[in-house]
Structures are given as structure tokens and as C-alpha cells.
Motif scaffolding. Structure first.
Motif, mmCIF file in Angstrom:
data_model
loop_
_atom_site.group_PDB
_atom_site.id
_atom_site.type_symbol
_atom_site.label_atom_id
_atom_site.label_comp_id
_atom_site.label_asym_id
_atom_site.label_seq_id
_atom_site.Cartn_x
_atom_site.Cartn_y
_atom_site.Cartn_z
ATOM 1 N N LYS A 58 -8.092 -1.658 -3.278
ATOM 2 C CA LYS A 58 -7.998 -2.994 -2.790
ATOM 3 C C LYS A 58 -7.378 -3.455 -1.577
ATOM 4 C CE LYS A 58 -7.697 -7.868 -4.397
ATOM 5 N NZ LYS A 58 -6.896 -8.822 -5.453
ATOM 6 N N LEU A 59 -5.651 -2.924 -1.792
ATOM 7 C CA LEU A 59 -4.863 -2.882 -0.677
ATOM 8 C C LEU A 59 -5.624 -2.008 0.975
ATOM 9 C CD1 LEU A 59 -1.971 -1.960 -2.485
ATOM 10 C CD2 LEU A 59 -2.379 -3.963 -1.404
ATOM 11 N N GLU A 60 -6.095 -1.043 0.698
ATOM 12 C CA GLU A 60 -7.064 -0.624 1.461
ATOM 13 C C GLU A 60 -8.240 -1.595 1.902
ATOM 14 O OE1 GLU A 60 -8.496 3.166 0.136
ATOM 15 O OE2 GLU A 60 -6.942 4.399 1.247
ATOM 16 N N ARG A 104 11.757 -11.012 -4.410
ATOM 17 C CA ARG A 104 10.911 -9.187 -5.214
ATOM 18 C C ARG A 104 10.526 -9.599 -6.984
ATOM 19 N NH1 ARG A 104 18.060 -7.016 -4.650
ATOM 20 N NH2 ARG A 104 17.367 -5.663 -3.373
ATOM 21 N N LYS A 105 10.544 -11.064 -7.429
ATOM 22 C CA LYS A 105 9.836 -10.854 -8.633
ATOM 23 C C LYS A 105 8.315 -10.875 -7.272
ATOM 24 C CE LYS A 105 8.825 -14.674 -11.887
ATOM 25 N NZ LYS A 105 9.746 -15.314 -12.813
ATOM 26 N N ASN A 106 7.748 -12.340 -6.720
ATOM 27 C CA ASN A 106 6.402 -12.285 -6.325
ATOM 28 C C ASN A 106 6.065 -10.409 -5.888
ATOM 29 O OD1 ASN A 106 6.223 -14.604 -5.946
ATOM 30 N ND2 ASN A 106 7.671 -14.445 -3.888
ATOM 31 N N TYR A 107 6.731 -9.718 -5.027
ATOM 32 C CA TYR A 107 6.514 -8.476 -5.027
ATOM 33 C C TYR A 107 6.044 -7.211 -6.479
ATOM 34 C CZ TYR A 107 6.511 -4.139 -1.824
ATOM 35 O OH TYR A 107 6.246 -2.942 -1.539
ATOM 36 N N TYR A 108 7.240 -7.482 -6.366
ATOM 37 C CA TYR A 108 6.752 -6.316 -8.338
ATOM 38 C C TYR A 108 5.389 -7.244 -8.632
ATOM 39 C CZ TYR A 108 7.339 -4.046 -12.644
ATOM 40 O OH TYR A 108 7.635 -3.519 -13.536
ATOM 41 N N ASN A 109 5.179 -8.052 -8.323
ATOM 42 C CA ASN A 109 3.868 -8.181 -9.032
ATOM 43 C C ASN A 109 2.407 -8.788 -8.421
ATOM 44 O OD1 ASN A 109 4.889 -9.930 -11.175
ATOM 45 N ND2 ASN A 109 5.495 -12.064 -10.788
ATOM 46 N N LEU A 110 2.929 -8.952 -7.460
ATOM 47 C CA LEU A 110 1.446 -8.509 -6.597
ATOM 48 C C LEU A 110 1.468 -6.235 -6.654
ATOM 49 C CD1 LEU A 110 2.475 -10.851 -3.258
ATOM 50 C CD2 LEU A 110 0.450 -10.850 -4.423
ATOM 51 N N TYR A 129 0.552 -1.161 0.145
ATOM 52 C CA TYR A 129 0.010 -0.243 0.034
ATOM 53 C C TYR A 129 1.192 1.372 -0.033
ATOM 54 C CZ TYR A 129 -2.509 3.639 1.881
ATOM 55 O OH TYR A 129 -3.462 4.777 1.460
ATOM 56 N N VAL A 130 1.734 1.305 0.831
ATOM 57 C CA VAL A 130 2.427 2.902 1.349
ATOM 58 C C VAL A 130 3.443 2.683 -0.123
ATOM 59 C CG1 VAL A 130 5.294 2.994 1.943
ATOM 60 C CG2 VAL A 130 2.915 2.317 3.622
ATOM 61 N N HIS A 131 4.275 1.649 -1.092
ATOM 62 C CA HIS A 131 4.810 1.498 -2.360
ATOM 63 C C HIS A 131 3.998 2.333 -3.479
ATOM 64 C CE1 HIS A 131 8.127 -0.454 0.129
ATOM 65 N NE2 HIS A 131 8.262 1.291 -0.606
ATOM 66 N N ASN A 132 2.640 1.537 -3.102
ATOM 67 C CA ASN A 132 1.529 1.982 -4.597
ATOM 68 C C ASN A 132 1.100 3.132 -4.493
ATOM 69 O OD1 ASN A 132 -1.263 1.638 -5.397
ATOM 70 N ND2 ASN A 132 0.084 -0.133 -5.911
ATOM 71 N N ASN A 133 1.713 4.235 -3.799
ATOM 72 C CA ASN A 133 1.137 5.455 -3.386
ATOM 73 C C ASN A 133 1.444 6.074 -4.787
ATOM 74 O OD1 ASN A 133 -0.086 7.245 -0.842
ATOM 75 N ND2 ASN A 133 0.014 5.108 -0.394
ATOM 76 N N PRO A 134 2.591 6.554 -5.274
ATOM 77 C CA PRO A 134 3.174 7.365 -6.564
ATOM 78 C C PRO A 134 1.929 7.269 -7.394
ATOM 79 C CG PRO A 134 5.197 6.149 -5.418
ATOM 80 C CD PRO A 134 3.646 5.701 -4.662
ATOM 81 N N THR A 135 1.747 5.619 -8.018
ATOM 82 C CA THR A 135 0.920 5.881 -9.335
ATOM 83 C C THR A 135 -0.447 6.527 -8.899
ATOM 84 O OG1 THR A 135 -0.403 3.979 -7.652
ATOM 85 C CG2 THR A 135 1.312 2.912 -8.588
ATOM 86 N N ASP A 136 -0.778 7.260 -7.971
ATOM 87 C CA ASP A 136 -1.490 9.011 -8.102
ATOM 88 C C ASP A 136 -1.074 9.706 -8.544
ATOM 89 O OD1 ASP A 136 -3.253 7.328 -6.693
ATOM 90 O OD2 ASP A 136 -2.750 8.308 -4.497
ATOM 91 N N ILE A 137 0.247 9.743 -9.073
ATOM 92 C CA ILE A 137 0.788 10.718 -10.118
ATOM 93 C C ILE A 137 0.696 10.121 -11.489
ATOM 94 C CG2 ILE A 137 3.339 12.216 -10.340
ATOM 95 C CD1 ILE A 137 3.975 11.563 -7.540
ATOM 96 N N ILE A 138 0.591 11.347 -12.037
ATOM 97 C CA ILE A 138 0.612 10.493 -13.779
ATOM 98 C C ILE A 138 1.647 9.685 -14.252
ATOM 99 C CG2 ILE A 138 -0.263 11.580 -16.356
ATOM 100 C CD1 ILE A 138 -1.939 13.224 -15.040
ATOM 101 N N GLU A 139 2.514 10.510 -14.385
ATOM 102 C CA GLU A 139 3.207 9.854 -14.414
ATOM 103 C C GLU A 139 4.524 9.056 -14.339
ATOM 104 O OE1 GLU A 139 7.672 12.535 -13.781
ATOM 105 O OE2 GLU A 139 5.717 14.161 -12.435
ATOM 106 N N ARG A 147 -1.258 -6.051 -9.462
ATOM 107 C CA ARG A 147 -1.558 -6.992 -9.233
ATOM 108 C C ARG A 147 -3.491 -6.360 -8.253
ATOM 109 N NH1 ARG A 147 -1.147 -12.563 -7.608
ATOM 110 N NH2 ARG A 147 0.269 -12.187 -8.920
ATOM 111 N N CYS A 148 -2.581 -5.531 -7.642
ATOM 112 C CA CYS A 148 -3.312 -5.030 -6.514
ATOM 113 C C CYS A 148 -3.887 -3.493 -6.732
ATOM 114 C CB CYS A 148 -3.538 -5.463 -5.118
ATOM 115 S SG CYS A 148 -2.680 -7.221 -4.433
#
Length: 303
Positions: A187-189, A173-179, A119-129, A182-183
Motif C-alpha cells: 500500500k505504501l508503494e 509519535r502515536k500517529n506515526y506508530y498507528n499509521l 515505507y523506509v521504516h516498514n522494511n524490517p517487517t520482511d524479516i520474520i522476527e 495500518r499500512c
């Protein structure tokens, strides 16, 4: 309306979130974000906590902190108070910067910690670039987790969290990247809201018990600096500033002493002087290789 008491223990892992007041951007430029990370490093050295990940957005911060035997309020007060002083001085303003107290939520399970990290690392996806490449966002620890950049600030203990995603680092690292892809954030919240295991969280972590004796610290520093212990009580001598500074850092870190306590031990020097010595000591630990592991070396000797 009175504030509710913060739920905390010195053994906990915390999800910390800090927000600026609505009319102010918390970080106006990259230099502000770098300053905040440097302050985390300073107080990490002082309080010997563990940082399991971070993401700094323009108006809020996410941190995953293992208190490691320290009071989380003491940690966050030091970081945020110092940053607010820097911010107000730089931008010539006065008043509060952060919205209320920082928010904290205790991590109660491995499952929750895994979800929180994503969830924490997903935050930057709110920035378009960065929508499809959050690992390229410079002020998140994701690229460190994925092995794409080095930890230039030497902040993150990513191995512990990555061990929850696989038996070896490459596979994890591969599992982390894929997850991560995927989420989505919603969904993470929802996953984190399912956390209802309010029981003891038993992981493989070793918690630092901060009950060390000041006399042992002074003996250790005196031996390391090849000096007499009595020199700690000598006033106005530049020859022993570094020794005093290192002793102050160790006492603040490993004895949970306040400035007043240390002042009494070293001979009623002012609390302002204790603060200055603390800054010197942290600088020595961060910049001189011979002092870089001094806290760990002391723990090995006296634990």
C-alpha cells in the motif's frame, strides 16, 4: 546504452536506495552495518547534509537525505566508495560492490515525505522476527523516531519529519506508530506512485547556500585557535595541523571546494595531504567538544 542524466538539485530531499550486486551480500554482519553508519556520519560532518531517516537491510540501503545545498552525487560517492574499499579489504575481494549507480528520487511534497518515511521504516517487517515489531530492528531509525532509543550515532534529524504527523512530539509519535501498522508495504508503494506534484516543494526548511569565502574561514579558525593567519601557509609544522585540518573541513563543506582548490589556497600541498587533513578535521569535530559545533558557529558569524 548511455546512462540517463540524474535528476537532482542541491535544495532537494532525496529518497536514496543502494543495492549490492546480485551475488554479494552488502552487509555480512552487524559490524559492516555499523561501519556504513559511521561513514554516513563522517560525510554528514563533511558535507553538512541532513538525514531524515535510514534502514540498512542485508543487501540494500534506504536513506532519506536533505542535500542542504550540497551535490547528492558527491555525498553518496564518498559514502559508498569508502564502504566498498572497507568491504573489499575486509573480505579480500576485488571489483564492484554496488549494483550500478545509487537510485535517487526527489521528494516533491509533504505527503510524499510522510509516505516515504513510513515505507523506509516498514522494511524490517520482511524479516520474520521483526514482522510485528520493526522498531526493534537495530539498523533502522524507527526506534529513534518513536523515542524508544537514543540516536547513538547522532545522525537523524527526526523532528522535521515528525512535525508532519502532529503538532507535538508525543502525539506525532502515536500517529506515526498507528499509521505504520495500518499500512503494509504494498500500500505504501502504491501511495508513492501517486506522487504527481512535480512542482516546487516549499517546506519550512532553510537551505544552506555554500558560497562562503576561504579567507573568512581562515580568519575564523585563526581567531579560534589563537594563531596568526600566516601559519596556515607554513609547511611541515605539527603545531598547526589541527588548525589546517579544521580549515580544510570548513572549505570542503561550506565552499564546495575540491581538493585541488584547497591545495592552491594553502600553498600547493598535495591532494593526498588534503584528504588526510580532512580525516583529521572530521575526527576533531566528532571527538572534541570544543570543536563539535565549529561549522554552525562559523555559519552564525558569516551567514
Amino acid at each position: 546504452m548511455p546512462r540517463t542524466a540524474r535528476v537532482k538539485t542541491d535544495e532537494s530531499i532525496f529518497h536514496i536506495m543502494c543495492k549490492s550486486i546480485s551475488e554479494v551480500t552488502l552487509f555480512k554482519d552487524d559490524e559492516d552495518k555499523k561501519r556504513y553508519l559511521l561513514l554516513i556520519k563522517k560525510y554528514k560532518t563533511l558535507h553538512n547534509f541532513k538525514l531524515y531517516g535510514y534502514c540498512l537491510m542485508d543487501n540494500h540501503v534506504h536513506l532519506m537525505i536533505d542535500a542542504n545545498g550540497c551535490d547528492i552525487s558527491k555525498i553518496m560517492h564518498g559514502i559508498n566508495f569508502s564502504y566498498a574499499m572497507y568491504f573489499n579489504r575486509k573480505y579480500k575481494r576485488e571489483g564492484h560492490l554496488f549494483k550500478d549507480r545509487f537510485k535517487s528520487k526527489i521528494v516533491y511534497s509533504d505527503r510524499y515525505l510522510r509516505t516515504l518515511s513510513l515505507y523506509v521504516h516498514n522494511n524490517p517487517t520482511d524479516i520474520i522476527e521483526y514482522k510485528d515489531s520493526p522498531e526493534k530492528y537495530a539498523f533502522s531509525s524507527l526506534s529513534i523516531f518513536l523515542g524508544k532509543t537514543t540516536d547513538s550515532f547522532n545522525l537523524v534529524d527526526y523532528v522535521f519529519v515528525m512535525s508532519l504527523f502532529g503538532d507535538n512530539l508525543k502525539g506525532a509519535r502515536k500517529n506515526y506508530y498507528n499509521l505504520l501498522f495500518r499500512c503494509n508495504e504494498e500500500k505504501l508503494e502504491q501511495e508513492m506512485e501517486f506522487e504527481d506534484e512535480k512542482t516546487d516543494y516549499n517546506s519550512e526548511r532553510n537551505i544552506l547556500v555554500r558560497n562562503f569565502k576561504s579567507d573568512d574561514i581562515l580568519d575564523f579558525i585563526a581567531l579560534k585557535m589563537n594563531m596568526s593567519k600566516i601559519n596556515f601557509y607554513t609547511k611541515y609544522s605539527r603545531n598547526f595541523v589541527n588548525a589546517k585540518a579544521l580549515a580544510v573541513v570548513l572549505m570542503r563543506s561550506l565552499c564546495n571546494f575540491k581538493s585541488k582548490d584547497i591545495s592552491n589556497i594553502l600553498g600547493n600541498i598535495t591532494q593526498a595531504r588534503i584528504s588526510r587533513l580532512s580525516t583529521i578535521g572530521i575526527g576533531l569535530i566528532g571527538s572534541e567538544e570544543k570543536y563539535g559545533k565549529i561549522i554552525d558557529d562559523f555559519i552564525k558569524c558569516y551567514a
